[in-house]
Design a protein around this motif. Sequence first.
Motif, mmCIF file in Angstrom:
data_model
loop_
_atom_site.group_PDB
_atom_site.id
_atom_site.type_symbol
_atom_site.label_atom_id
_atom_site.label_comp_id
_atom_site.label_asym_id
_atom_site.label_seq_id
_atom_site.Cartn_x
_atom_site.Cartn_y
_atom_site.Cartn_z
ATOM 1 N N ALA A 112 46.003 -30.358 89.348
ATOM 2 C CA ALA A 112 47.355 -30.842 89.625
ATOM 3 C C ALA A 112 47.296 -32.123 90.450
ATOM 4 O O ALA A 112 46.323 -32.373 91.171
ATOM 5 C CB ALA A 112 48.145 -29.771 90.358
ATOM 6 N N HIS A 113 48.339 -32.937 90.329
ATOM 7 C CA HIS A 113 48.380 -34.227 91.025
ATOM 8 C C HIS A 113 48.407 -34.051 92.535
ATOM 9 O O HIS A 113 47.684 -34.725 93.262
ATOM 10 C CB HIS A 113 49.630 -34.983 90.548
ATOM 11 C CG HIS A 113 49.747 -36.369 91.065
ATOM 12 N ND1 HIS A 113 50.072 -36.658 92.366
ATOM 13 C CD2 HIS A 113 49.568 -37.552 90.447
ATOM 14 C CE1 HIS A 113 50.096 -37.970 92.520
ATOM 15 N NE2 HIS A 113 49.788 -38.538 91.365
ATOM 16 N N GLY A 114 49.284 -33.135 93.014
ATOM 17 C CA GLY A 114 49.478 -32.988 94.457
ATOM 18 C C GLY A 114 50.603 -33.884 94.944
ATOM 19 O O GLY A 114 50.924 -34.891 94.312
ATOM 20 N N PHE A 166 46.118 -43.444 83.928
ATOM 21 C CA PHE A 166 45.117 -43.629 84.981
ATOM 22 C C PHE A 166 44.466 -42.315 85.443
ATOM 23 O O PHE A 166 43.239 -42.188 85.472
ATOM 24 C CB PHE A 166 45.750 -44.355 86.177
ATOM 25 C CG PHE A 166 44.907 -44.302 87.409
ATOM 26 C CD1 PHE A 166 43.747 -45.065 87.504
ATOM 27 C CD2 PHE A 166 45.234 -43.456 88.464
ATOM 28 C CE1 PHE A 166 42.935 -44.993 88.632
ATOM 29 C CE2 PHE A 166 44.436 -43.383 89.590
ATOM 30 C CZ PHE A 166 43.288 -44.150 89.674
ATOM 31 N N HIS A 167 45.288 -41.343 85.794
ATOM 32 C CA HIS A 167 44.722 -40.109 86.356
ATOM 33 C C HIS A 167 43.844 -39.372 85.340
ATOM 34 O O HIS A 167 42.788 -38.858 85.681
ATOM 35 C CB HIS A 167 45.827 -39.172 86.850
ATOM 36 C CG HIS A 167 46.537 -39.700 88.060
ATOM 37 N ND1 HIS A 167 45.891 -39.950 89.239
ATOM 38 C CD2 HIS A 167 47.827 -40.027 88.263
ATOM 39 C CE1 HIS A 167 46.752 -40.399 90.127
ATOM 40 N NE2 HIS A 167 47.947 -40.467 89.563
ATOM 41 N N ALA A 168 44.293 -39.327 84.075
ATOM 42 C CA ALA A 168 43.556 -38.578 83.053
ATOM 43 C C ALA A 168 42.321 -39.328 82.558
ATOM 44 O O ALA A 168 41.302 -38.721 82.229
ATOM 45 C CB ALA A 168 44.480 -38.266 81.876
ATOM 46 N N PHE A 177 58.211 -36.783 95.241
ATOM 47 C CA PHE A 177 58.609 -38.143 95.597
ATOM 48 C C PHE A 177 59.188 -38.892 94.388
ATOM 49 O O PHE A 177 60.296 -39.447 94.463
ATOM 50 C CB PHE A 177 57.366 -38.844 96.136
ATOM 51 C CG PHE A 177 57.557 -40.262 96.531
ATOM 52 C CD1 PHE A 177 58.138 -40.588 97.748
ATOM 53 C CD2 PHE A 177 57.131 -41.280 95.695
ATOM 54 C CE1 PHE A 177 58.295 -41.917 98.113
ATOM 55 C CE2 PHE A 177 57.277 -42.615 96.064
ATOM 56 C CZ PHE A 177 57.867 -42.926 97.272
ATOM 57 N N LEU A 178 58.459 -38.927 93.286
ATOM 58 C CA LEU A 178 58.924 -39.679 92.120
ATOM 59 C C LEU A 178 60.153 -39.025 91.469
ATOM 60 O O LEU A 178 61.108 -39.734 91.127
ATOM 61 C CB LEU A 178 57.785 -39.883 91.113
ATOM 62 C CG LEU A 178 56.583 -40.684 91.649
ATOM 63 C CD1 LEU A 178 55.484 -40.800 90.600
ATOM 64 C CD2 LEU A 178 57.000 -42.072 92.129
ATOM 65 N N PRO A 179 60.177 -37.692 91.311
ATOM 66 C CA PRO A 179 61.401 -37.058 90.802
ATOM 67 C C PRO A 179 62.625 -37.338 91.680
ATOM 68 O O PRO A 179 63.727 -37.519 91.163
ATOM 69 C CB PRO A 179 61.054 -35.564 90.791
ATOM 70 C CG PRO A 179 59.570 -35.539 90.659
ATOM 71 C CD PRO A 179 59.066 -36.727 91.403
HETATM 72 CO CO LIG Z 1 51.418 -41.168 91.032
#
Ligand SMILES: [Co+2]
Length: 256
Positions: free
Chosen positions: A11-13, A77-79, A204-206
């Motif tokens: 998970a991103h966190g 990026f993350h994946a 944060f983003l949501p």
């Molecule tokens: Co992000």
Amino acid sequence: MDTRPTLLVIAHGSRDPRHAATVSALCARVRALRPGLRVEVGYLDFNAPRVPRVLERLSAEGVRDVVALPLLLTRAFHAKSDIPAVLREAAARLPLLTIRQAEVLGPSSLLTAALERRLAEAGLRPGDRRSTGVVLASAGSSDPEAGAVLAEIAREWWHTAGWCAVRPAFASASLPRTADAVRALRAEGVRRVAVAPYVIAPGFLPDRIAAGAREARADLLAPVLGPAPELARLLVRRYDGAVLAPARGDLTALSA
Ligand SMILES: [Co+2]
Ligand SMILES: C[C@@]1(CC(=O)O)c2cc3[nH]c(cc4nc(cc5[nH]c(cc(n2)[C@H]1CCC(=O)O)[C@@](C)(CC(=O)O)[C@@H]5CCC(=O)O)C(CC(=O)O)=C4CCC(=O)O)c(CCC(=O)O)c3CC(=O)O
């Protein structure tokens, strides 16, 4: 003993505690779908336990096979960079462990089904579709592939679901923002504008997406995908895909 590979959900966190609570609820649903399958969670940032700690613990407990499943909607990026680097580094230190990285969750018709579930919860009725323009609001990425994939998802969803329009919007890194996409639909004369957050957990983003929806006075704001049953099924599907991948000669193992 269960010989299936352990499922490690990556998970991103977030600083927002609702993020980890949502991830836990989703994993509980996955366990209910696959009783006996070991499901663990590791975070990339902000929350504990971090991915390397979980892998160390699994290896110490005698686990040999892990499917690392990014809890991410888009291959960006993350994946592509972040997770493979974290897994490579851990695999180099834990030679007894075989780690396979599963595909990201999107695109999938299960995700659009979950988006539709959330829009219905926000009050949208099936008969409203033709007169409703939807803003598909995702986290955003500087990776151009992510933008192209989101545009394609919007096109496909518009086509299959019969919305008046579907427009992508982004909470970071790319444009347009949610508020601008809402205003653009209004300027085109769309009667009802709904914002559908294409994000997994509150955070944060949501919150930024929700602020944009309020600022531009969208008629409807759907909740995030959260632990939707469709998402739990999709996790199981991606896990199965990774387990079967070597048999197809499509070796994605990071360590032999
Ligand atoms: Co992000
Ligand atoms: C690489 C970058 C963009 C770039 O520059 O390319 C990027 C990329 C992506 N993030 C994604 C998801 C989430 N990001 C967050 C949170 C934050 N993300 C931020 C930055 C960046 N995120 C840029 C790096 C800039 C840098 O570090 O230098 C933070 C630090 C700051 C900020 O945004 O300003 C802010 C922390 C806020 C805080 O401080 O609390 C949350 C959690 C939350 O919202 O709380 C979720 C889960 C949402 C969910 O639940 O779905 C996805 C979607 C993955 C997918 O599902 O597909 C991608 C796309 C990808 O992987 O590329």
